[in-house]
Design a protein around this motif. Structure first.
Motif, PDB file in Angstrom:
ATOM      1  N   ILE A  97       0.835  -1.205   0.000  1.00  0.00           N
ATOM      2  CA  ILE A  97       0.000   0.000   0.000  1.00  0.00           C
ATOM      3  C   ILE A  97       0.866   1.249   0.000  1.00  0.00           C
ATOM      4  N   ASP A  98       1.911   1.249   0.811  1.00  0.00           N
ATOM      5  CA  ASP A  98       2.812   2.408   0.872  1.00  0.00           C
ATOM      6  C   ASP A  98       3.472   2.655  -0.474  1.00  0.00           C
ATOM      7  N   ASP A 122       0.719   3.775  -3.176  1.00  0.00           N
ATOM      8  CA  ASP A 122       0.054   5.023  -2.800  1.00  0.00           C
ATOM      9  C   ASP A 122       0.718   6.238  -3.430  1.00  0.00           C
ATOM     10  N   GLU A 123       1.949   6.083  -3.907  1.00  0.00           N
ATOM     11  CA  GLU A 123       2.671   7.196  -4.528  1.00  0.00           C
ATOM     12  C   GLU A 123       2.177   7.486  -5.939  1.00  0.00           C
ATOM     13  N   ALA A 139      -4.576   6.803  -6.143  1.00  0.00           N
ATOM     14  CA  ALA A 139      -5.373   6.964  -4.930  1.00  0.00           C
ATOM     15  C   ALA A 139      -5.876   5.599  -4.475  1.00  0.00           C
ATOM     16  N   VAL A 140      -5.585   5.225  -3.243  1.00  0.00           N
ATOM     17  CA  VAL A 140      -5.906   3.884  -2.733  1.00  0.00           C
ATOM     18  C   VAL A 140      -7.139   3.960  -1.827  1.00  0.00           C
TER      19      VAL A 140
END
Length: 261
Positions: free
Chosen positions: A247-248, A251-252, A255-256
């Motif tokens: 996720i990290d 996420d860049e 949009a999660v």
């Protein structure tokens, strides 16, 4: 042992039992299916050949399988039985991105099929899809203006697949596109079949907002064909059992939205 006299109903019931068994176990040998059904090895081989020809199962040395590989997609009938709770959770979260009056394009993934009841509730909507089953689910809804996208019918996908000049996809511009695909990592998405990749790319290009719906079983893996980079999507709806490190990373670029399983 039961008689092998031809009987359409008993053959259908037997083949359904084979598919149900493969759904639970993933794979089986012909000898195991003989024991499961109580029919002869010759009959089971006929069943296997018929089911494989329809795209429901896949033969390999030593047995049969209904599970996907990095090269082959499992049939839509099989995929509909997989991870139903995750698909429902993804659809609930994804549906929150839709507003009445929108034009919505949905691909032929069984993950996105779970959107059907939410679409009917949110309407009025214009819904475009190449997935026969989604069309069946929505065709009687008075709040849905349904547009079926054409092409050559694929029995294994239960959808219509073809190039832009046949499908007419190049003429559409919609508010939002929903897709799922076979696998992904933090940078790329993948699919096993090139003709499906080509269809999905054209569908994706039609959307102002582009939503990818993926459960944890598809994350951190790859398939034979690269589809598109994750950054081609505006949003990723993913189940909340995905590792935080993934996720990290993702996420860049997108949009999660986490769907609670």
């Amino acid at each position: 042992m039961a008689s092998d006299a031809p009987d359409r109903l008993s053959r259908q019931a037997r083949q359904n039992r084979i598919i149900d068994h493969l759904t639970r176990e993933g794979s089986a040998s012909a000898a195991e299916l003989v024991e499961l059904t109580g029919r002869s090895l010759m009959t089971i081989h006929r069943d296997i050949d018929e089911l494989a020809a329809k795209g429901f199962i896949r033969k390999f040395h030593g047995g049969v399988s209904a599970l996907p590989t990095s090269v082959f997609e499992s049939s839509a009938e099989f995929r509909r039985t997989r991870n139903p709770a995750a698909k429902s959770a993804l659809a609930k979260t994804a549906s929150e991105l839709i507003e009445p009056g929108m034009s919505v394009m949905v691909d032929d993934s069984t993950t996105c099929l779970a959107l059907a009841p939410f679409l009917a509730e949110i309407g009025p909507l214009t819904v475009l899809t190449n997935f026969r089953q989604l069309g069946e689910e929505l065709r009687l809804s008075e709040s849905i203006h349904l547009i079926m996208i054409g092409g050559t019918y694929s029995r294994s996908h239960d959808s219509y697949i073809g190039p832009p000049d046949i499908t007419g996809l190049g003429s559409y511009s919609v508010d939002i596109v929903f897709q799922s695909t076979s696998t992904m990592n933090a940078s790329w998405t993948f699919h096993q079949e090139q003709d499906v990749v080509s269809m999905k790319r054209v569908m994706l290009s039609a959307g102002a907002r582009r939503i990818l719906m993926m459960d944890s079983s598809k994350v951190g893996k790859s398939s034979l064909h690269r589809y598109v980079e994750v950054s081609e999507f505006t949003d990723l709806v993913v189940t909340d059992d995905v590792e935080k490190g993934f996720i990290d990373d993702v996420d860049e670029t997108v949009a999660v939205h986490l769907a609670r399983v």
